[in-house]
Design a protein around this motif. Sequence first.
Motif, PDB file in Angstrom:
ATOM      1  N   TYR A  64      67.923  85.605  60.415  1.00 41.94           N
ATOM      2  CA  TYR A  64      68.248  84.395  59.796  1.00 41.94           C
ATOM      3  C   TYR A  64      67.625  83.778  58.874  1.00 41.94           C
ATOM      4  CZ  TYR A  64      72.391  85.788  61.794  1.00 41.94           C
ATOM      5  OH  TYR A  64      74.147  86.377  61.691  1.00 41.94           O
ATOM      6  N   LEU A  65      66.018  84.187  59.596  1.00 39.62           N
ATOM      7  CA  LEU A  65      64.719  83.246  59.009  1.00 39.62           C
ATOM      8  C   LEU A  65      64.171  84.115  58.132  1.00 39.62           C
ATOM      9  CD1 LEU A  65      62.107  81.518  59.644  1.00 39.62           C
ATOM     10  CD2 LEU A  65      61.180  83.330  60.819  1.00 39.62           C
ATOM     11  N   LEU A  66      64.084  85.302  57.725  1.00 42.60           N
ATOM     12  CA  LEU A  66      63.795  86.026  56.371  1.00 42.60           C
ATOM     13  C   LEU A  66      64.506  85.894  54.925  1.00 42.60           C
ATOM     14  CD1 LEU A  66      62.469  89.294  56.799  1.00 42.60           C
ATOM     15  CD2 LEU A  66      61.503  87.429  56.127  1.00 42.60           C
ATOM     16  N   PHE A  67      66.108  84.997  55.511  1.00 43.51           N
ATOM     17  CA  PHE A  67      66.970  84.542  54.962  1.00 43.51           C
ATOM     18  C   PHE A  67      66.956  83.110  54.375  1.00 43.51           C
ATOM     19  CE2 PHE A  67      70.938  81.650  54.101  1.00 43.51           C
ATOM     20  CZ  PHE A  67      71.929  82.059  53.322  1.00 43.51           C
ATOM     21  N   ILE A  68      66.605  82.538  54.880  1.00 45.02           N
ATOM     22  CA  ILE A  68      66.062  81.047  54.474  1.00 45.02           C
ATOM     23  C   ILE A  68      65.075  81.350  53.956  1.00 45.02           C
ATOM     24  CG2 ILE A  68      64.611  78.813  55.242  1.00 45.02           C
ATOM     25  CD1 ILE A  68      66.979  78.686  57.757  1.00 45.02           C
ATOM     26  N   LEU A  88      70.729  73.683  58.516  1.00 41.12           N
ATOM     27  CA  LEU A  88      72.093  74.153  59.784  1.00 41.12           C
ATOM     28  C   LEU A  88      71.052  75.486  60.249  1.00 41.12           C
ATOM     29  CD1 LEU A  88      75.062  72.787  58.160  1.00 41.12           C
ATOM     30  CD2 LEU A  88      73.943  72.123  60.222  1.00 41.12           C
ATOM     31  N   VAL A  89      70.740  76.123  58.917  1.00 41.56           N
ATOM     32  CA  VAL A  89      70.833  78.167  59.519  1.00 41.56           C
ATOM     33  C   VAL A  89      69.397  77.615  60.711  1.00 41.56           C
ATOM     34  CG1 VAL A  89      69.175  80.467  58.496  1.00 41.56           C
ATOM     35  CG2 VAL A  89      71.218  78.678  57.715  1.00 41.56           C
ATOM     36  N   LEU A  90      68.384  76.955  60.037  1.00 41.90           N
ATOM     37  CA  LEU A  90      67.259  76.276  61.125  1.00 41.90           C
ATOM     38  C   LEU A  90      67.711  76.398  62.438  1.00 41.90           C
ATOM     39  CD1 LEU A  90      64.495  76.674  61.537  1.00 41.90           C
ATOM     40  CD2 LEU A  90      63.689  74.909  60.952  1.00 41.90           C
ATOM     41  N   ARG A  91      68.945  75.477  62.576  1.00 42.64           N
ATOM     42  CA  ARG A  91      69.089  75.215  64.022  1.00 42.64           C
ATOM     43  C   ARG A  91      69.456  76.084  64.725  1.00 42.64           C
ATOM     44  NH1 ARG A  91      73.881  73.240  65.003  1.00 42.64           N
ATOM     45  NH2 ARG A  91      74.572  71.974  67.031  1.00 42.64           N
ATOM     46  N   TYR A  92      70.449  76.939  63.810  1.00 42.28           N
ATOM     47  CA  TYR A  92      71.235  78.230  64.572  1.00 42.28           C
ATOM     48  C   TYR A  92      70.399  79.092  65.174  1.00 42.28           C
ATOM     49  CZ  TYR A  92      74.613  81.949  64.719  1.00 42.28           C
ATOM     50  OH  TYR A  92      75.292  83.041  65.529  1.00 42.28           O
ATOM     51  N   ILE A  93      69.078  79.511  64.144  1.00 40.43           N
ATOM     52  CA  ILE A  93      67.799  80.125  64.651  1.00 40.43           C
ATOM     53  C   ILE A  93      66.976  79.626  66.146  1.00 40.43           C
ATOM     54  CG2 ILE A  93      66.161  81.046  64.126  1.00 40.43           C
ATOM     55  CD1 ILE A  93      66.521  80.734  61.098  1.00 40.43           C
ATOM     56  N   LEU A  94      67.088  78.753  66.129  1.00 46.26           N
ATOM     57  CA  LEU A  94      66.477  77.876  67.560  1.00 46.26           C
ATOM     58  C   LEU A  94      67.059  78.157  68.851  1.00 46.26           C
ATOM     59  CD1 LEU A  94      64.666  74.748  65.450  1.00 46.26           C
ATOM     60  CD2 LEU A  94      63.266  76.767  66.765  1.00 46.26           C
ATOM     61  N   ASP A  97      68.130  82.437  69.389  1.00 45.44           N
ATOM     62  CA  ASP A  97      67.043  82.624  69.364  1.00 45.44           C
ATOM     63  C   ASP A  97      67.230  83.582  70.631  1.00 45.44           C
ATOM     64  OD1 ASP A  97      64.767  84.365  69.072  1.00 45.44           O
ATOM     65  OD2 ASP A  97      63.648  82.417  68.710  1.00 45.44           O
ATOM     66  N   SER A  98      66.881  84.656  70.938  1.00 43.10           N
ATOM     67  CA  SER A  98      67.367  85.648  72.374  1.00 43.10           C
ATOM     68  C   SER A  98      66.360  85.516  72.738  1.00 43.10           C
ATOM     69  CB  SER A  98      68.239  87.086  72.300  1.00 43.10           C
ATOM     70  OG  SER A  98      67.502  87.905  71.435  1.00 43.10           O
ATOM     71  N   ASN A  99      65.140  86.065  72.338  1.00 38.94           N
ATOM     72  CA  ASN A  99      63.705  86.666  71.638  1.00 38.94           C
ATOM     73  C   ASN A  99      62.897  85.250  72.624  1.00 38.94           C
ATOM     74  OD1 ASN A  99      64.274  89.282  72.639  1.00 38.94           O
ATOM     75  ND2 ASN A  99      64.674  89.490  69.951  1.00 38.94           N
ATOM     76  N   LYS A 100      63.467  84.047  71.923  1.00 41.43           N
ATOM     77  CA  LYS A 100      62.492  83.162  72.437  1.00 41.43           C
ATOM     78  C   LYS A 100      60.908  82.942  71.154  1.00 41.43           C
ATOM     79  CE  LYS A 100      65.483  81.542  74.360  1.00 41.43           C
ATOM     80  NZ  LYS A 100      66.804  80.325  73.959  1.00 41.43           N
ATOM     81  N   LYS A 101      61.398  84.099  70.328  1.00 44.17           N
ATOM     82  CA  LYS A 101      59.634  84.156  69.506  1.00 44.17           C
ATOM     83  C   LYS A 101      59.387  83.152  68.601  1.00 44.17           C
ATOM     84  CE  LYS A 101      59.748  89.362  69.041  1.00 44.17           C
ATOM     85  NZ  LYS A 101      59.766  90.687  68.207  1.00 44.17           N
ATOM     86  N   LEU A 102      60.086  82.399  68.286  1.00 44.79           N
ATOM     87  CA  LEU A 102      60.211  81.309  66.751  1.00 44.79           C
ATOM     88  C   LEU A 102      59.792  80.088  67.820  1.00 44.79           C
ATOM     89  CD1 LEU A 102      60.057  80.468  64.521  1.00 44.79           C
ATOM     90  CD2 LEU A 102      62.281  80.170  64.489  1.00 44.79           C
TER      91      LEU A 102
END
Length: 232
Positions: free
Chosen positions: A44-48, A168-174, A177-182
């Motif tokens: 989703y990050l690359l999507f944004i 909204l997409v960024l909020r969903y990513i955060l 984010d299972s790996n917590k990388k972002l």
Amino acid sequence: MTSFNITNINANGWLVLFNAPNTLCWIRIVLMFVSIQRFGQRNYLLFIIYHTVSGFLDSLDGILARNLNQISLVGRYFELILDSYAHFIMYACVGLLYPSYIVYFYIEIALELWSIMFDYHINRLPKSDLSWLHKTTFLSTTCSVSIYHHPNLRLLNWYGPDIFHTLLVLRYILINDSNKKLIRYIQRYITLNKIYLLIKITLLFTGFFSILRTSVTSCFLLDKLYRMARVK
């Protein structure tokens, strides 16, 4: 230098199709398809990122067309189609991420489709038959004053909803984010609580303008249909 004027019917079609602003439109098409692919891969990050770059190019192609005198019919066609397509992609994708709000986003898509079809129908009518379209009503006047006659509100009306959907997409990513990388990367510069607070405040602010635009668009469309219905 060849002048690409919208009235120049003898212009080289291939040169117009791939002039500077229209080349940006072709790039936007590629970016949109790639963004959909990334969304399907749950990146989703690359999507944004791809979607945001496409939106930036949307602002740039009009500037290039005017400054280079390369305004063309195909450019206007690209503008209409790609803007609508970009909105459809974002509405549908955000609706999939937030199923409880999917009805709202599909209403957005329906409104955009209805507006496009209405404009297409109107543009096919003789100008002599369109006197009813230019008559003002209380509803159209109220809607115009609320947004379109104030430059700052007009700017928020254009870009506020786009920022709202992106956040909204960024909020969903955060949140997911299972790996917590972002999250770990962001926490190098700012605490997570501040990030969530900033996103929440911005979502409330831009969300208001997103709902306002939907409401005003609905009223404008209803007003046009009402005036059309009064024509004998």
